[in-house]
Motif scaffolding. Structure first.
Motif, PDB file in Angstrom:
ATOM      1  N   HIS A 163      45.785  37.010  42.974  1.00  0.00           N
ATOM      2  CA  HIS A 163      44.842  36.775  41.871  1.00  0.00           C
ATOM      3  C   HIS A 163      44.025  35.496  41.991  1.00  0.00           C
ATOM      4  CE1 HIS A 163      47.562  39.533  39.285  1.00  0.00           C
ATOM      5  NE2 HIS A 163      46.595  40.212  39.860  1.00  0.00           N
ATOM      6  N   ARG A 164      44.284  34.750  43.030  1.00  0.00           N
ATOM      7  CA  ARG A 164      43.679  33.431  43.118  1.00  0.00           C
ATOM      8  C   ARG A 164      42.144  33.446  43.081  1.00  0.00           C
ATOM      9  NH1 ARG A 164      45.490  28.864  47.029  1.00  0.00           N
ATOM     10  NH2 ARG A 164      43.685  27.544  46.991  1.00  0.00           N
ATOM     11  N   GLY A 170      44.484  29.558  35.489  1.00  0.00           N
ATOM     12  CA  GLY A 170      44.325  30.819  36.207  1.00  0.00           C
ATOM     13  C   GLY A 170      45.646  31.236  36.831  1.00  0.00           C
ATOM     14  N   ASP A 171      45.568  31.876  37.984  1.00  0.00           N
ATOM     15  CA  ASP A 171      46.763  32.336  38.690  1.00  0.00           C
ATOM     16  C   ASP A 171      46.503  32.105  40.176  1.00  0.00           C
ATOM     17  OD1 ASP A 171      48.725  33.728  40.026  1.00  0.00           O
ATOM     18  OD2 ASP A 171      48.577  35.529  38.775  1.00  0.00           O
ATOM     19  N   ASP A 172      47.241  31.131  40.766  1.00  0.00           N
ATOM     20  CA  ASP A 172      46.942  30.792  42.162  1.00  0.00           C
ATOM     21  C   ASP A 172      47.771  31.588  43.165  1.00  0.00           C
ATOM     22  OD1 ASP A 172      49.403  29.575  41.969  1.00  0.00           O
ATOM     23  OD2 ASP A 172      48.645  27.511  42.098  1.00  0.00           O
ATOM     24  N   SER A 173      48.433  32.651  42.713  1.00  0.00           N
ATOM     25  CA  SER A 173      49.145  33.501  43.676  1.00  0.00           C
ATOM     26  C   SER A 173      48.101  34.258  44.502  1.00  0.00           C
ATOM     27  CB  SER A 173      50.055  34.481  42.947  1.00  0.00           C
ATOM     28  OG  SER A 173      49.278  35.417  42.235  1.00  0.00           O
ATOM     29  N   GLY A 179      44.210  37.401  32.368  1.00  0.00           N
ATOM     30  CA  GLY A 179      45.593  37.786  32.586  1.00  0.00           C
ATOM     31  C   GLY A 179      45.723  38.793  33.712  1.00  0.00           C
ATOM     32  N   GLY A 180      46.961  39.018  34.135  1.00  0.00           N
ATOM     33  CA  GLY A 180      47.237  39.851  35.288  1.00  0.00           C
ATOM     34  C   GLY A 180      47.458  41.316  34.958  1.00  0.00           C
ATOM     35  N   SER A 189      40.802  34.896  39.739  1.00  0.00           N
ATOM     36  CA  SER A 189      40.927  34.051  38.545  1.00  0.00           C
ATOM     37  C   SER A 189      40.064  32.798  38.672  1.00  0.00           C
ATOM     38  CB  SER A 189      42.395  33.726  38.232  1.00  0.00           C
ATOM     39  OG  SER A 189      42.997  32.942  39.228  1.00  0.00           O
ATOM     40  N   TRP A 229      42.247  39.868  35.587  1.00  0.00           N
ATOM     41  CA  TRP A 229      41.371  38.718  35.848  1.00  0.00           C
ATOM     42  C   TRP A 229      39.919  39.136  36.115  1.00  0.00           C
ATOM     43  CZ3 TRP A 229      43.176  34.217  34.340  1.00  0.00           C
ATOM     44  CH2 TRP A 229      44.562  34.011  34.348  1.00  0.00           C
ATOM     45  N   SER A 284      45.304  26.735  39.216  1.00  0.00           N
ATOM     46  CA  SER A 284      46.764  26.699  39.062  1.00  0.00           C
ATOM     47  C   SER A 284      47.153  26.543  37.597  1.00  0.00           C
ATOM     48  CB  SER A 284      47.350  25.515  39.837  1.00  0.00           C
ATOM     49  OG  SER A 284      46.965  25.568  41.181  1.00  0.00           O
TER      50      SER A 284
END
Ligand code: TEU
Length: 573
Positions: free
Chosen positions: A358-359, A352-355, A527-528, A362, A564, A349
């Motif tokens: 991408h969770r 990284g990116d916890d969506s 990154g996304g 990442s 990622w 979170s």
């Protein structure tokens, strides 16, 4: 370089268990030792070498066990000494080692040492075991400003509490229920050494040493400089790596570690430690500690308002910091490597990116970057599943003393409730302390009772059971990284070279082991969005060692990394 004799822990991976939140066997809503025993096969499958247990000693739990009232027993919440012996035997039976948390900067105020020190008054025999001082001259004892100095506690408010009966104050760097021991008193040091030997004789394999670089205070206890907008002074210069710290650690090495025949692991938790100091602590020739936990990289996303003033991380800052620790401890000393522990918000979170999109990716990228560095990696429970921060709805959902005190203090200062909650959601230590997510069932399989802190609702999709069954899961990715640590000597011995330090989205480096000629290239797209990078010479068509996405084409320069994406390539030269 390998050096003359690499220590056993140089290719080990450590797993931290926070017992309160790991596995509950008796339905009281709090994890316990028999619960851990039931889950050891899971840890053996992950492949970790060492388990570090956060404190399980008797405690009033003002700070979840980091306030110890008896160093030589087990809190009934967690079990008994017999349960502990069974756990130790079961850990050893699976070829793993067990490291205890050693919390000796302070005890609980309910420890017999402290009650004797307090109740014996200023001339009592145990008085000098803690740090007592009279009120500031000319001030009304017990009123704000009458404290012996202006230091602030790390958990808000003054670092001193007044004892009515004796008319003096005691020092507590942390909560008022965590009085600081006086390490300048040789009796205190002897008592701590004896206690450590007792645990070693019981069979434990080492210690993680809580805030061990804070134990030596400048005896003058001078006022600190008061930062703008603060009531309190900055005490750190007078006790972070204080005047006698190396003497005390070297003495502990002589009196405890060196007297013990088994191979140990010693890691000192050291907020505020610099590379230069860390080198002294971990230089094998100085016989102090094996490694330290430094804090630089987990403070980079903090604003001027302090810990709860969260800012986006700049990747260049992270690379500059970790890179400096890699090169700083290359010839002498050793790094420990961590993103998470029981005090830090969840890394997926945070960095990284916890969506959902991408969770997993990442989480795997962060794991790749960390585990490919030189040093000993630490995995905190649930990190191997990509566990994320919790959706705390209100202050009632928090349990941690640091968070609750911060909320109380900021509310009193008139800070808007949502602003305080926003900071806590990002940074509260409770993010790390929600129960381990074993399965999709009620309370994530952690307990059949009511958990002491709510489970993260995302356990319906993020849990160990589902990940064990999915070869592509974050769990199995960690398992492979841990296996690589054991099988690829370049991870242990290879030197470290950062590439593209100025790039804001690419984390890239090489590891080169001159003994075997193996070289590894790590490429990570933080990154996304996709990213096209020029590769250094000679890596075209090299073998993939591990990657968080299947390759669609051989590696050629320039190479495009997907969002990622993290890849590790290997060649021999
Ligand atoms: O932590 C000390 C520390 O430096 C911080 O991480 C601190 O806990 C806090 O997050 C500052 O904002 C150690 C333990 O790991 C922590 O759990 C204890 O609360 C603390 O010492 C006191 O024993």
């Amino acid at each position: 370089m390998a050096g003359p004799a690499a220590a056993w822990w140089s290719d080990a991976v450590v797993y931290q268990i926070y017992p309160r939140s790991f596995a509950d066997s008796d339905s009281d809503g709090i994890g316990d030792l028999p619960g851990i025993v039931e889950r050891l096969d899971y840890l053996a499958q992950l492949g970790v070498d060492v388990l570090w247990l956060s404190p399980v000693y008797p405690s009033p739990h003002d700070d979840n066990g980091y306030d110890i009232s008896d160093y030589q027993d087990i809190d009934p919440l967690f079990g008994t000494l017999a349960d502990f012996d069974r756990l130790l035997e079961a850990v050893h039976g699976r070829g793993m080692k067990l490291v205890m948390d050693l919390v000796v900067n302070h005890t609980s105020d309910e420890h017999a040492w402290f009650t004797a020190s307090r109740d014996g008054g200023p001339t009592g025999p145990r008085r000098d075991w803690y740090i007592w001082r009279p009120p500031r001259e000319g001030m009304q004892p017990g009123t704000p400003g009458a404290e012996p100095n202006n230091w602030e506690s790390w958990f808000s408010g003054p670092a001193w509490t007044f004892d009515e009966a004796s008319g003096e104050y005691y020092l507590h760097t942390f909560s008022r229920k965590q009085p600081d021991l006086n390490w300048d008193n040789p009796e205190v040091r002897r008592a701590v050494h004896a206690m450590m030997l007792w645990w070693l004789q019981r069979g434990v394999d080492g210690f993680r040493m809580d805030v061990i670089n804070l134990i030596s205070k400048d005896p003058a206890l001078p006022d600190g400089i008061v930062p703008e907008g603060s009531r309190y002074g900055f005490g750190h210069p007078y006790y972070v790596c204080g005047p006698r710290i190396h003497e005390y650690i070297a003495e502990m090495h002589r009196e405890v570690f060196a007297r013990h025949p088994r191979r140990l692991l010693t890691v000192g938790e050291m907020p505020g430690v610099t590379v230069e100091e860390a080198k002294l602590f971990t230089d094998p020739a100085r016989r102090e500690l094996d490694m330290v936990f430094q804090f630089e990289h987990v403070g980079l996303d903090q604003g001027p308002g302090g810990k709860f003033d969260a800012r986006p991380l700049r990747l260049t800052d992270l690379k500059a910091s970790l890179g400096r620790w890699q090169t700083g401890l290359a010839e002498t000393g050793w790094n420990s490597l961590y993103w998470n522990n029981h005090d830090q918000a969840r890394v997926v979170s945070r960095f990284g990116d916890d969506s959902p999109a991408h969770r997993d990716r990442s989480a795997k990228l962060l794991a790749t970057v960390l585990h490919l560095h030189r040093g000993t990696p630490y995995v905190y429970q649930g990190e191997e599943l990509g566990m994320a921060n919790a959706p705390f709805a209100s202050i009632d959902d928090f349990r941690d003393i640091e968070s609750l005190n911060h909320h109380r203090e900021q509310s009193a200062l008139g800070t808007a409730g949502e602003t305080i909650l926003d900071g806590l959601r990002r940074r509260s230590r409770d993010n790390a302390r929600t129960p381990m997510q074993w399965d999709a069932g009620e309370h994530a399989g952690f307990t059949t009772g009511t958990p002491w802190i709510a489970v993260n609702p995302d356990h319906t999709t993020v849990n160990a059971k589902a990940q064990l069954a999915d070869p592509d899961s974050v769990f199995h990715y960690y398992r492979r990284l841990i296996e690589l640590r054991h099988t690829e000597p370049a991870l242990t011995h290879g030197d470290f070279h950062m590439l593209h330090p100025e790039h804001e989205q690419l984390y890239a480096f090489t590891r080169h082991d001159p003994a075997t000629g193996t070289e590894l290239l790590v490429l990570a797209n933080f990154g996304g969005t996709t990213l096209t990078v020029d590769l250094p010479d000679g890596w075209d068509h090299s073998d993939t060692l591990i990657a968080n996405l299947p390759a669609t084409s051989p590696l050629t320069s320039p190479h495009t990394l997907r969002p990622w994406e993290a890849r590790v390539h290997r060649r021999t030269r």
